[in-house]
Enzyme design. Structure first.
Site, PDB file in Angstrom:
ATOM      1  N   SER A  98       0.822  -1.216   0.000  1.00 58.78           N
ATOM      2  CA  SER A  98       0.000   0.000   0.000  1.00 58.78           C
ATOM      3  C   SER A  98       0.853   1.262   0.000  1.00 58.78           C
ATOM      4  CB  SER A  98      -0.914   0.002   1.235  1.00 58.78           C
ATOM      5  OG  SER A  98      -0.136  -0.197   2.404  1.00 58.78           O
ATOM      6  N   THR A 139      -0.785   3.357   5.547  1.00 61.00           N
ATOM      7  CA  THR A 139       0.161   4.410   5.191  1.00 61.00           C
ATOM      8  C   THR A 139       1.436   4.228   5.987  1.00 61.00           C
ATOM      9  OG1 THR A 139      -1.706   5.912   4.910  1.00 61.00           O
ATOM     10  CG2 THR A 139       0.460   6.922   5.164  1.00 61.00           C
ATOM     11  N   THR A 174       1.528   6.743   0.721  1.00 60.28           N
ATOM     12  CA  THR A 174       0.637   5.595   0.502  1.00 60.28           C
ATOM     13  C   THR A 174       0.151   5.548  -0.949  1.00 60.28           C
ATOM     14  OG1 THR A 174      -1.340   4.448   1.333  1.00 60.28           O
ATOM     15  CG2 THR A 174      -1.520   6.815   1.070  1.00 60.28           C
ATOM     16  N   ARG A 194      -9.359   9.426  -6.459  1.00 53.94           N
ATOM     17  CA  ARG A 194      -9.650   9.474  -5.017  1.00 53.94           C
ATOM     18  C   ARG A 194      -8.377   9.852  -4.250  1.00 53.94           C
ATOM     19  NH1 ARG A 194      -7.456   6.861  -0.249  1.00 53.94           N
ATOM     20  NH2 ARG A 194      -9.065   6.845   1.333  1.00 53.94           N
ATOM     21  N   THR A 204      -2.991   6.548  10.155  1.00 61.19           N
ATOM     22  CA  THR A 204      -3.121   5.541   9.105  1.00 61.19           C
ATOM     23  C   THR A 204      -4.474   4.861   9.275  1.00 61.19           C
ATOM     24  OG1 THR A 204      -2.183   3.481   8.228  1.00 61.19           O
ATOM     25  CG2 THR A 204      -1.829   3.905  10.562  1.00 61.19           C
ATOM     26  N   GLY A 205      -5.058   4.448   8.169  1.00 60.36           N
ATOM     27  CA  GLY A 205      -6.385   3.842   8.229  1.00 60.36           C
ATOM     28  C   GLY A 205      -7.297   4.472   7.200  1.00 60.36           C
TER      29      GLY A 205
HETATM   30  N1  GLY Z   1      -5.012   6.470   5.010  1.00 61.96           N
HETATM   31  C1  GLY Z   1      -4.719   6.256   3.654  1.00 61.96           C
HETATM   32  C2  GLY Z   1      -5.873   6.371   2.759  1.00 61.96           C
HETATM   33  O1  GLY Z   1      -7.021   6.278   3.175  1.00 61.96           O
HETATM   34  O2  GLY Z   1      -5.648   6.532   1.588  1.00 61.96           O
END
Ligand code: GLY
Length: 284
Positions: A48, A147, A165, A175, A198-199
């Site tokens: 990721s 991330t 990320t 997006r 992160t998340g």
């Molecule tokens: N936290 C990374 C994302 O949602 O892209």
């Protein structure tokens, strides 16, 4: 001043080690964080982040990254950049070489090429086959949006935060998540501290999570408490948070005290100090 680097996830171990190695060699927190994040961006196993990250729904890897420095509250970011794996370095150059903070999409790519980065195809064969399988099944992606976030404190007391990320796997093209957004994926204030998240970006950005954590530290909260407070706020307003992908946060104050918390178990954090580098399970 105690040197320290903090990074998210097991795949952030290499980034954490490299950040600390640079701090110990006398680098600024900014230089150290950039070099550290680059380790994960080049790690093909980090599904990721950077090269080898999962693509969008069209099979194209689009990266988000940002850097923010305590001294001068400087901030630079890129979002939805294609073909350039070194997203954190481009974010730094946006901060240093332009009058802007955030470049997106084709503009970010063009800027990177002008700065000497060589475009390359970021989708590996392994990730392409996964994407083909996703297209066939149109199933829910089991992947998370992990991330790599790195926080560092250097010998001169400078604080820096960096994030990178490829975002949610198979996301709609264009997006953008929280990772490149100031206050959301990261924040850094020289007097109060640095934080990163992160998340699921769609949740993190609505709560401006990193800014919230830094402001808690400004009010005197230790980093661990500031992290728990921010996650508690989200959970109190959104009881379904536990059913969503894990939110993880890290924080570092100007004295070198760090904290981390996860909305669920299963959020490892890498810490590097003069005593070595270790992976610690964040509190829930
Ligand atoms: N936290 C990374 C994302 O949602 O892209």
């Amino acid at each position: 001043m105690p040197l320290i680097a903090v990074a998210t996830w097991k795949f952030g171990l290499g980034a954490c080690r490299e950040t600390y190695r640079n701090l110990a060699a006398g680098a600024s927190a900014l230089d150290a964080v950039e070099k550290g994040v680059r380790v994960t961006e080049e790690d093909l196993d980090a599904a990721s982040v950077g090269l080898g990250g999962r693509p969008n729904a069209d099979g194209i890897v689009e990266l988000d990254a940002a850097v923010m420095c305590g001294p001068g509250r400087r901030y630079g970011a890129v979002a939805g950049i294609r073909d350039i794996g070194e997203a954190i370095s481009v974010a730094r150059l946006v901060m240093e070489k332009t009058p802007h903070n955030l470049l997106v999409g084709e503009g970010a790519r063009q800027f990177a090429v002008e700065q000497g980065f060589k475009p390359r195809w970021l989708l590996t064969e392994h990730r392409r086959l996964e994407w083909e399988e996703w297209k066939r099944s149109r199933g829910e992606s089991e992947s998370s949006h992990d991330t790599v976030c790195v926080l560092a404190l250097d010998g001169a007391g400078g604080l820096c935060a960096g994030t990178s990320t490829s975002g949610i796997a198979y996301k709609l093209p264009g997006r953008v998540g929280d990772t490149p957004l100031v206050g959301c994926g990261l924040y850094c204030d020289q007097l109060a501290g640095a934080a990163a998240a992160t998340g699921p970006g769609e949740v993190i950005m609505r709560y401006v999570v990193s800014f919230r954590i830094v402001e808690e530290m400004r009010r005197g909260a230790p980093p661990h408490e500031a992290c728990l407070s921010a996650l508690g706020w989200i959970a109190s307003e959104n009881p379904r948070t536990g059913e969503q992908p894990l939110i993880g946060v890290i924080a570092l104050n100007p004295s070198g005290e760090w904290g981390a918390a996860g909305s669920q178990p299963g959020f490892p954090v890498a810490i590097a100090t003069s005593g070595g580098t270790e992976l610690i399970e964040a509190v829930v």
